[in-house]
Structures are given as C-alpha cells and as structure tokens.
Scaffold this motif. Structure first.
Motif, PDB file in Angstrom:
ATOM      1  N   LEU A 130       0.860  -1.177   0.000  1.00  0.00           N
ATOM      2  CA  LEU A 130       0.000   0.000   0.000  1.00  0.00           C
ATOM      3  C   LEU A 130       0.896   1.226   0.000  1.00  0.00           C
ATOM      4  O   LEU A 130       1.997   1.206   0.560  1.00  0.00           O
ATOM      5  CB  LEU A 130      -0.905   0.010   1.238  1.00  0.00           C
ATOM      6  CG  LEU A 130      -1.716  -1.271   1.467  1.00  0.00           C
ATOM      7  CD1 LEU A 130      -2.435  -1.209   2.805  1.00  0.00           C
ATOM      8  CD2 LEU A 130      -2.718  -1.489   0.350  1.00  0.00           C
ATOM      9  N   VAL A 131       0.418   2.286  -0.616  1.00  0.00           N
ATOM     10  CA  VAL A 131       1.256   3.474  -0.740  1.00  0.00           C
ATOM     11  C   VAL A 131       0.455   4.725  -0.366  1.00  0.00           C
ATOM     12  O   VAL A 131      -0.728   4.838  -0.688  1.00  0.00           O
ATOM     13  CB  VAL A 131       1.829   3.597  -2.173  1.00  0.00           C
ATOM     14  CG1 VAL A 131       0.743   3.758  -3.209  1.00  0.00           C
ATOM     15  CG2 VAL A 131       2.846   4.731  -2.271  1.00  0.00           C
ATOM     16  N   ILE A 199      -6.797  14.380  -5.800  1.00  0.00           N
ATOM     17  CA  ILE A 199      -6.317  15.189  -6.925  1.00  0.00           C
ATOM     18  C   ILE A 199      -6.935  16.586  -6.879  1.00  0.00           C
ATOM     19  O   ILE A 199      -6.288  17.580  -7.200  1.00  0.00           O
ATOM     20  CB  ILE A 199      -6.637  14.496  -8.264  1.00  0.00           C
ATOM     21  CG1 ILE A 199      -5.824  13.207  -8.378  1.00  0.00           C
ATOM     22  CG2 ILE A 199      -6.337  15.411  -9.451  1.00  0.00           C
ATOM     23  CD1 ILE A 199      -6.246  12.315  -9.523  1.00  0.00           C
ATOM     24  N   GLY A 200      -8.194  16.632  -6.448  1.00  0.00           N
ATOM     25  CA  GLY A 200      -8.880  17.924  -6.361  1.00  0.00           C
ATOM     26  C   GLY A 200      -8.408  18.801  -5.221  1.00  0.00           C
ATOM     27  O   GLY A 200      -8.783  19.977  -5.145  1.00  0.00           O
ATOM     28  N   GLY A 201      -7.611  18.249  -4.327  1.00  0.00           N
ATOM     29  CA  GLY A 201      -7.055  19.057  -3.250  1.00  0.00           C
ATOM     30  C   GLY A 201      -7.859  19.077  -1.969  1.00  0.00           C
ATOM     31  O   GLY A 201      -7.438  19.697  -0.986  1.00  0.00           O
ATOM     32  N   THR A 202      -9.006  18.392  -1.936  1.00  0.00           N
ATOM     33  CA  THR A 202      -9.813  18.396  -0.706  1.00  0.00           C
ATOM     34  C   THR A 202      -9.371  17.314   0.278  1.00  0.00           C
ATOM     35  O   THR A 202      -9.772  17.335   1.441  1.00  0.00           O
ATOM     36  CB  THR A 202     -11.311  18.202  -1.034  1.00  0.00           C
ATOM     37  OG1 THR A 202     -11.482  16.958  -1.730  1.00  0.00           O
ATOM     38  CG2 THR A 202     -11.821  19.339  -1.895  1.00  0.00           C
ATOM     39  N   GLU A 215      -1.555   4.398 -12.465  1.00  0.00           N
ATOM     40  CA  GLU A 215      -1.865   5.162 -13.669  1.00  0.00           C
ATOM     41  C   GLU A 215      -1.806   6.661 -13.402  1.00  0.00           C
ATOM     42  O   GLU A 215      -1.248   7.436 -14.199  1.00  0.00           O
ATOM     43  CB  GLU A 215      -3.262   4.770 -14.183  1.00  0.00           C
ATOM     44  CG  GLU A 215      -3.615   5.390 -15.518  1.00  0.00           C
ATOM     45  CD  GLU A 215      -4.946   4.897 -16.070  1.00  0.00           C
ATOM     46  OE1 GLU A 215      -5.488   5.594 -16.940  1.00  0.00           O
ATOM     47  OE2 GLU A 215      -5.425   3.826 -15.626  1.00  0.00           O
ATOM     48  N   LEU A 216      -2.355   7.097 -12.273  1.00  0.00           N
ATOM     49  CA  LEU A 216      -2.328   8.523 -11.917  1.00  0.00           C
ATOM     50  C   LEU A 216      -0.902   8.970 -11.587  1.00  0.00           C
ATOM     51  O   LEU A 216      -0.508  10.096 -11.899  1.00  0.00           O
ATOM     52  CB  LEU A 216      -3.251   8.783 -10.734  1.00  0.00           C
ATOM     53  CG  LEU A 216      -4.745   8.608 -11.016  1.00  0.00           C
ATOM     54  CD1 LEU A 216      -5.543   8.672  -9.723  1.00  0.00           C
ATOM     55  CD2 LEU A 216      -5.240   9.670 -11.997  1.00  0.00           C
ATOM     56  N   TYR A 217      -0.143   8.082 -10.972  1.00  0.00           N
ATOM     57  CA  TYR A 217       1.250   8.394 -10.650  1.00  0.00           C
ATOM     58  C   TYR A 217       2.060   8.600 -11.934  1.00  0.00           C
ATOM     59  O   TYR A 217       2.818   9.578 -12.064  1.00  0.00           O
ATOM     60  CB  TYR A 217       1.822   7.262  -9.808  1.00  0.00           C
ATOM     61  CG  TYR A 217       3.300   7.359  -9.529  1.00  0.00           C
ATOM     62  CD1 TYR A 217       3.802   8.307  -8.637  1.00  0.00           C
ATOM     63  CD2 TYR A 217       4.199   6.478 -10.136  1.00  0.00           C
ATOM     64  CE1 TYR A 217       5.163   8.382  -8.364  1.00  0.00           C
ATOM     65  CE2 TYR A 217       5.555   6.550  -9.870  1.00  0.00           C
ATOM     66  CZ  TYR A 217       6.037   7.497  -8.989  1.00  0.00           C
ATOM     67  OH  TYR A 217       7.379   7.573  -8.733  1.00  0.00           O
ATOM     68  N   ARG A 223       1.766  12.188  -6.192  1.00  0.00           N
ATOM     69  CA  ARG A 223       3.094  11.794  -5.758  1.00  0.00           C
ATOM     70  C   ARG A 223       2.970  10.633  -4.776  1.00  0.00           C
ATOM     71  O   ARG A 223       2.016  10.563  -4.008  1.00  0.00           O
ATOM     72  CB  ARG A 223       3.810  12.954  -5.043  1.00  0.00           C
ATOM     73  CG  ARG A 223       4.152  14.142  -5.900  1.00  0.00           C
ATOM     74  CD  ARG A 223       5.090  15.085  -5.130  1.00  0.00           C
ATOM     75  NE  ARG A 223       5.397  16.261  -5.920  1.00  0.00           N
ATOM     76  CZ  ARG A 223       4.817  17.447  -5.759  1.00  0.00           C
ATOM     77  NH1 ARG A 223       3.886  17.594  -4.827  1.00  0.00           N
ATOM     78  NH2 ARG A 223       5.145  18.461  -6.520  1.00  0.00           N
ATOM     79  N   PHE A 224       3.938   9.751  -4.788  1.00  0.00           N
ATOM     80  CA  PHE A 224       4.010   8.695  -3.788  1.00  0.00           C
ATOM     81  C   PHE A 224       4.951   9.149  -2.679  1.00  0.00           C
ATOM     82  O   PHE A 224       6.124   9.471  -2.933  1.00  0.00           O
ATOM     83  CB  PHE A 224       4.527   7.398  -4.411  1.00  0.00           C
ATOM     84  CG  PHE A 224       3.510   6.697  -5.282  1.00  0.00           C
ATOM     85  CD1 PHE A 224       2.152   6.962  -5.168  1.00  0.00           C
ATOM     86  CD2 PHE A 224       3.925   5.748  -6.213  1.00  0.00           C
ATOM     87  CE1 PHE A 224       1.219   6.313  -5.965  1.00  0.00           C
ATOM     88  CE2 PHE A 224       2.995   5.085  -7.002  1.00  0.00           C
ATOM     89  CZ  PHE A 224       1.644   5.378  -6.887  1.00  0.00           C
TER      90      PHE A 224
END
Length: 329
Positions: A130-131, A199-202, A215-217, A223-224
């Motif tokens: 898990l990350v 991703i939206g910052g909330t 995929e998003l990374y 960021r991981f």
C-alpha cells in the motif's frame, strides 16, 4: 469339481472384480471432482485474477479441474463461512486477505467463524503493498514535509482510506499518537472517489494499494510519499517505507493474500496443496502478471503463515483496544 464349489469361486472372482472396478471408479471420481478456490470478492478484481492464474497452475500440478468461486459480501466473511462448512477433503481452498484473520477478531464482537480453529493455514502467497499519495499540487513533496505541514495545520489532517476498521485505519491512529497531532481516518466507498478528492485538493493524503494508483502516478497527477511495511516495495524501489520517512505505525499494514483449508483436512493433503501453491507462485509468468496488478509473490509455508497471523494480531490488539473501535456491519 462340485457344482457348489465352482459357483462359490465364480462369485468370489466376480466380487473381487467388482470391488476393483469400484476402487478405480472412486479414484477416478475423486480425481475428476473439481477443486474450488473460494474468494470473497467479485470477478474481475486483482484477487480474482490471481486466483484464476493460480488455478491454471494447480489444474496441472494437482491433476484435477479447478474452479474459482466468487462469494463477495460482508468483507469476505461470506467466503470464509462457505469454506468453514466445506468437507475437509482438500477440494475447497480459501484465498483470503489479512483482515478476517488479523483485524476482525479484534474489532467484531461476534464472528461466524473461529480464525484459529476453523481453518488450516496452507501458504502465505503474496504481499499487496500500500502506498501513501498526495496531489502534485499540495505544498509538500515528501512524507517528512507532509508531517511538518500537518503539524502547522492540525485541523486539516484527513487521511483517506477505503475501509474503516482495517490496518490502514489503525495505522493512521498509531501515527497520530506518535506525532501528537489528531489525524482523521476518512473512509471512502472506493479508491476512485478517494483519489478524485485527493487530486482535487480536498483530501491531503490517501493510502491504498499500489496498483490502483499507478496510472495517476505515471500521469503526474499524484506523488508517492511512502509505502507500508518494513521494506521497500520491489514495485516502487525508489519510494521509502513510511517508517523510513518518519511516519511509524504502518509496519504491519501491508495487505497479503494467503491460502487456507477447512479444519480437519488430513496433514498429507495440506502438505500436497501447500507444495502445489508454493510452486505455482514461483513461476515467472505468474510473478510478472501479478506484479502488473501490484502484487509481490511471497511464498512461505503454512506454519510461517500461522505465526504471522498471531504476531500481527498481537501487534494490533493494543491499538484497536485503545481506539475503542467496534465493527458492526
């Protein structure tokens, strides 16, 4: 030769012939009876693919058809109940994640199974790293920077996860205690929704399986910051463990998949299936295919698995008890 003697000998010969045929028929029937691999998740997911991949190998090594049976629901407890009730003949194998054996006995007042008495540990098959991740738009780039930020902004310490009452939940509580800042475990109904908020910052930080975030990374959206466990993941060798990065509490939080049989299964049968399972996960094709889904093949015996379960349960017990959390779904 008297007529009666001839008849007796003929009857004996027929009985022996029929008995031999019956034994051959029984052996053939046993070999042809499918072996069921039962999992507590729906078709199409990572564990389903893993089980079907193993099934192809076991079909050859065990010499029997292998079927994967999906019994999703109740956080995999339906699958455990099904296997618990199965005949202890080696024809029904459970592949389970860790929580039903390590966390659930601590969080549920009642379970429909006894994790130590109703199952025989067969093999520790795979690790599921898990990350912890965060949006690239956040002001912190490392776990150390996140911890410094959350200490400055103690009211913003939400940590996203997909299940309350699991190892990540209690890892967050352990970290919160270690740094002296209240961190709020925030449960989502799925990783997609969690990552959308991230991703939206909330959502400042989220923790989930590596595979669901790769995929998003790769797209540069997140960021991981650190992986769970006591060693770096072979899938992310450049990402430190959370403990390395100054965030203790997640050393035993990585997921795993292991195989179990119903209690009462003969030791020779357990040993045969253990050997077949461990050989299957050594196959390079299996290892490469599962790596793409965020799994690292492990390969330890049933005895090692039993010890792991007891050790992890003992490590989590004081954390769970201090939290006062009780599962009631």
């Amino acid at each position: 030769m008297p007529y009666q003697t001839t008849l007796r000998r003929l009857a004996t010969a027929l009985a022996l012939a029929c008995g031999g045929a019956s034994l051959h028929a029984t052996a053939a029937t046993t070999a042809e009876t499918p072996t069921r691999i039962v999992i507590g998740f729906a078709p199409g997911g990572a564990l389903d693919i893993f089980a079907r991949t193993l099934g192809e190998k076991l079909r050859v090594s065990l010499g029997t058809p292998v079927l994967v049976e999906n019994r999703p629901g109740a956080s995999a407890r339906l699958a455990l109940e099904n296997v618990r009730r199965a005949a202890p003949d080696g024809k029904t194998v459970l592949i389970s994640p860790a929580p039903p054996f390590t966390i659930f006995p601590l969080t549920y007042k009642r379970l429909p199974y006894d994790p130590d008495k109703d199952f025989v540990p067969v093999a520790y098959l795979a690790d599921v790293p898990l990350v912890a991740s965060a949006s690239v738009n956040q002001p912190y780039r490392t776990m150390q920077e996140y911890l410094a930020w959350v200490k400055r902004e103690p009211g913003k310490g939400g940590v996203g996860l997909v299940t309350l009452g699991g190892s990540i939940h209690f890892g967050v509580l352990s970290l919160s205690k270690a740094i002296g800042v209240p961190l709020l475990p925030t449960a989502y109904r799925g990783a997609v929704m969690m990552l959308t908020d991230e991703i939206g910052g909330t959502l400042p930080l989220g923790i989930d399986a590596v595979a669901g975030q790769m995929e998003l990374y790769r797209a540069g959206k997140i960021r991981f910051l650190g992986v769970t466990g006591t060693r770096r993941s072979a899938l992310l060798p450049d990402v430190p463990t959370l403990a390395e990065a100054g965030a203790p509490g997640f050393e035993t939080a990585s997921g795993w998949y292991s195989a179990f049989l119903p209690a009462g299964t003969p030791p020779a049968t357990v040993a045969r299936i253990e050997k077949a399972m461990l050989e299957a996960i050594k196959d390079p094709v299996v290892r490469d295919k599962m790596a793409a889904l965020g799994m690292e093949m492990n390969g330890q015996s049933g005895a090692a698995l039993r010890k792991l379960i007891l050790d992890q349960r003992a490590q989590w017990r004081p954390v769970v008890e201090a939290s006062g959390f009780t599962a009631n779904d």
